[in-house]
Design an enzyme around this catalytic site. Structure first.
Site, PDB file in Angstrom:
ATOM      1  N   GLU A 118       9.776  23.808 -35.525  1.00  0.00           N
ATOM      2  CA  GLU A 118       9.051  22.545 -35.556  1.00  0.00           C
ATOM      3  C   GLU A 118       9.237  21.752 -36.848  1.00  0.00           C
ATOM      4  O   GLU A 118       9.163  20.530 -36.843  1.00  0.00           O
ATOM      5  CB  GLU A 118       7.549  22.809 -35.335  1.00  0.00           C
ATOM      6  CG  GLU A 118       7.200  23.340 -33.956  1.00  0.00           C
ATOM      7  CD  GLU A 118       7.480  22.347 -32.854  1.00  0.00           C
ATOM      8  OE1 GLU A 118       7.306  21.136 -33.078  1.00  0.00           O
ATOM      9  OE2 GLU A 118       7.907  22.779 -31.764  1.00  0.00           O
ATOM     10  N   SER A 392      18.789  28.874   8.543  1.00  0.00           N
ATOM     11  CA  SER A 392      18.933  28.016   9.719  1.00  0.00           C
ATOM     12  C   SER A 392      17.912  26.892   9.793  1.00  0.00           C
ATOM     13  O   SER A 392      18.062  25.978  10.606  1.00  0.00           O
ATOM     14  CB  SER A 392      18.858  28.860  10.996  1.00  0.00           C
ATOM     15  OG  SER A 392      19.989  29.693  11.102  1.00  0.00           O
TER      16      SER A 392
END
Length: 819
Positions: A118, A392
């Site tokens: 950071e 399918s």
């Protein structure tokens, strides 16, 4: 003494020039002095302004810090309500979501990870990083907006304590002023301690200790491993995106970035970096959540972040009122069924068979209910947004819907159900049975793989992919192959994507935008977001949508793979889907994913079952019937009291067309020609041809051997002692229609004598059977050539009589491509 005139002139000229120079020197020196004085006062003014500005910044920071030193910016909970304005959840963050840990209890490596990620110059600057600010401003100018953060840890703490997240120049200035004040008031250790205890880690968790307990069940921070430390350090940049529950893969990518930063700054060794980067998350260790409708609430929160640009922390704590589309009756019904263990297969260990489900109102895109997993309160992984292989259930999207949308195919059109290879790709029906020419509605009802691949090959892969994209599913370049016909996709699809696509079939051809939020208001009642109802787009004709619905209604009827989805006498359409387990070095008929996606005239729903990670100990033994049964169980309860409707029927539909079948098929052996002569009664239609199919003893399936415009054909490709069976179909090319097969005739070829029909038959001619959805194969007529003993014809393979919902013919495609 007088000088020459010229010399005098020259002398005067020089004197004049010299005098001129002397006269200009004074004014020029004056101008230079004036400029210097002006510059001095400008610089002095600038210095004064800078000092005054700096003092104002300092004083402003001190003022804000003094006035708000005890402020917690989490004092007003946001609420989520349904369409009737009834509260369903409160997003208040309690002290139970925040646990303080002193600086001396925070391991050095954990501190290093956050600083390296950071703010690597944290211990060097005085609260603001001028180099970082300059870099951020350059990027903002390039982007023409205030997008880049580049805040120090001190600035982030300032914002979290006292400010909102509006990215403006004024906010950055105030943020910097508070940061400077904090740096003067507190030591670096105090600032880092407060930062690590206040930073937000997603999922309502504040502070590093609370996050460690929530995500990893680790209460003692000294026991955190490097991969866990790097994971935590990667979260604050975007808590909703990088937490290991919501997005495990993106979290691991972010973790890799943190590890690299730590390695580059000499905080860990290469061996430590590589070992930590290899760890795969086991998210089941996350601690539990409490409350109702957890999946739905989390989905709402994610959607609100996307639509407003606000952070999760702000949305939870700034007093917003979020109006949603939830139907609490349907949500409760779904949660109750997913809590019923009898709805799922039993696992051999603690890893459960998972599932997810989502219901959408197909007419406006409202998400009515959703469940992200059986143990969502523990894991928090919303599987309605996770990609899986559809099998399918993808056929209506890329095969049948795309074919009908071309205008060349209809539900009564025929397709080929034959064993065939397309290059190196050889699709197969899972039961090894092939029927030749069959109606499209039978092919999808029985989920025949060979027919689906044949159809996509006929219309072209580009048309299939284009139709899928119109339905909101943009496929990858790796999907430009025929395995896509069976749902073997490179990345897969989510249940939300599937419910959206099927919803377009259900509502008559309009693609809706799935959404859970109607509007968001701030604490003062000001509207900050409202759903745009104009986002829906027409993607297919009403006729196409209706014809696909006709096909999918057959799937849930007797004999179809989705028959268990039926409930309450309502019209239902849908499609099952399964994918092979595909476990390396392990052979099984089990499945990795099973689906049912279906709809009534009111709502559309998608159901998925499977393990989060499939291996030889964790795969599904059953097929898509269990997903269809879940659809029925949930929808039957959710729709109690909902008025029955009918599917929209467009005007101008074509009638169900059928070609007359072939009658009078006769087979005779000709010794003179050494051939089998076939004759039949002609069909009186324009542009009619006839396709001849045969199967020789020893062959598994019929194959087409010829197509002719005449009602007769001589087969010369025969050998002695062969048993040959024939049938003929009528074909009309202009409509791409093929009739049902004629009665079959069988002939045994020997040498010497003329063929004669068996007693009681006239050349094999028989009456045609009654038409049905899937006509049974009757025993073929036997014609024996004298000179040898009668040879019975091979017994045709019967149509499977297993429960179709548990053993579909084609729901398990070949293994999908890697990835």
């Amino acid at each position: 003494m007088n000088q020459p005139e010229g010399q005098g002139t020259i002398s005067r000229g020089k004197s004049s020039k010299a005098k001129g120079k002397g006269k200009s020197k004074g004014p020029r020196k004056g101008r230079k002095k004036a400029v210097l004085i002006w510059i001095f006062f400008v610089v002095l003014f600038a210095i004064v302004c800078a000092v005054v500005g700096y003092l104002l910044v300092i004083l402003n920071g001190e003022r804000i810090l003094s006035a708000n030193v005890n402020k917690l910016n989490l004092d007003k909970a946001s609420v989520i309500v349904d369409q009737n304005d009834k509260e369903i959840a409160k997003l208040y963050v309690s002290e139970g979501n925040r646990e303080f840990v002193s600086f001396d209890k925070i391991p050095k490596k954990l501190q290093d990870a956050f600083v390296a990620t950071e703010d690597k110059r944290f211990f060097e600057h005085n609260g603001i990083d001028l180099l970082g600010i300059g870099r951020a401003l350059v990027k903002d100018v390039i982007a023409r907006s205030a997008k880049e953060g580049a805040s120090t840890i001190t600035q982030q703490l300032s914002k979290n304590l006292f400010l909102n997240a509006d990215k403006t120049i004024f906010r950055k200035g105030t943020e910097a002023s508070i940061a400077l004040a904090l740096e003067r008031k507190w030591s670096k250790q105090q600032i880092l301690e407060l930062y690590l205890n206040r930073i937000y880690f997603g999922k309502g968790q504040y502070g590093v200790k609370t996050a460690a307990k929530y995500y990893f069940n680790v209460s003692d921070l000294d026991k955190l491993e490097l991969w866990q430390i790097a994971t935590l350090a990667g979260i604050p940049k975007s808590p909703g995106t990088y937490n290991p529950i919501s997005n495990p893969e993106r979290s691991m990518d972010r973790r890799a970035v943190v590890l690299k930063l730590m390695y580059d700054q000499g905080l860990i060794s290469l061996e430590e970096k590589e070992a930590a980067a290899k760890v795969v998350y086991d998210i089941k260790k996350a601690s539990g959540q409490t409350g109702k409708y957890l999946t739905y609430v989390d989905y709402v929160l994610d959607e609100a972040i996307e639509k407003t640009g606000l952070s999760e922390e702000e949305l939870r704590s700034a007093g917003y009122r979020i109006t949603t589309t939830i139907n609490t009756k349907a949500q409760t019904a779904m949660e109750n069924e997913f809590a019923n263990a009898e709805r799922f297969e039993t696992s051999k260990d603690e890893r459960l068979v998972q599932g997810s489900m989502v219901i959408m109102d197909q007419y406006d895109g409202s998400l009515i209910a959703m469940v992200g997993g059986r143990d969502y309160q523990i894991q928090g992984l919303n599987r309605v947004t996770q990609q899986r292989q559809p099998g399918s259930s993808f056929k209506p999207i890329v095969d049948y819907g795309a074919a009908i949308d071309t205008g060349d195919y209809y539900p009564w059109s025929t397709v080929q159900d034959v064993k065939k290879c397309y290059g190196n790709y050889c699709p197969s029906n899972s039961n090894g049975n092939y029927l030749g020419t069959i109606p499209m509605k039978q092919a999808i009802k029985e989920s025949r793989n060979a027919s689906a691949v044949w159809l996509l090959n006929e219309i072209g892969i580009s048309k299939g992919l284009s139709f899928a994209e119109k339905l909101g599913i943009k496929l990858e370049k790796e999907d430009r192959n025929l395995s896509t016909a069976l749902g073997g996709l490179y990345r897969g699809v989510t249940p939300v994507q599937m419910v959206r696509a099927y919803g377009a079939f259900a509502n008559g051809g309009t693609l809706q935008d799935p959404h859970s939020i109607l509007k968001i208001e701030d604490s003062r009642g000001k509207k900050v977001y409202e759903y745009d109802e104009s986002s829906a787009t027409r993607v297919m004709s009403e006729n196409t949508a209706y014809y696909v619905t006709q096909l999918l209604q057959g799937v849930v009827q007797k004999g179809g793979t989705g028959v268990r989805a039926n409930f309450g006498g309502r019209p239902i359409a849908g499609k099952t889907g399964t994918t092979q387990a595909g476990i390396p070095n392990f052979k099984t008929t089990g499945n990795r994913d099973v689906w049912f996606v279906g709809y009534t005239p009111e709502w559309t729903a998608a159901v998925w079952y499977g393990y989060d990670k499939t291996d030889k100990d964790h795969y599904l033994k059953k097929s898509s019937g269990q997903a269809a049964a879940m659809f029925s169980a949930v929808m039957s309860k959710a729709m109690e009291g909902v008025k029955h409707k009918s599917f929209p029927i467009p005007s101008g539909l074509k009638d169900d067309e059928k070609l007359a079948g072939i009658n009078g098929l006769i087979a005779a052996y000709s010794p003179e020609q050494v051939s089998v002569e076939l004759t039949w009664s002609p069909v009186a239609n324009e542009g009619m041809t006839y396709k001849i199919y045969r199967k020789v003893n020893g062959e598994a399936d019929f194959r087409k051997i010829a197509e002719t415009a005449d009602p007769s054909y001589d087969d010369y490709a025969i050998l002695p002692d062969q048993v040959i069976t024939y049938y003929v179909t009528a074909y009309q090319a202009s409509k791409k229609m093929e009739s049902a097969p004629s009665e079959k005739v069988t002939i045994t070829v020997t040498t010497g004598l003329e063929a004669t029909p068996p007693p009681g038959e006239e050349g094999g001619e028989v009456d045609p059977p009654e038409e049905s959805e899937s006509p049974p194969e009757s025993p073929p007529i036997e014609i024996v050539v004298p000179g040898g003993s009668p040879t019975p014809s091979p017994t045709p393979s019967p149509t499977p009589t297993n429960n179709p919902s548990e053993t579909p013919i084609g729901d398990t495609p070949a293994s999908p491509p890697a990835g």
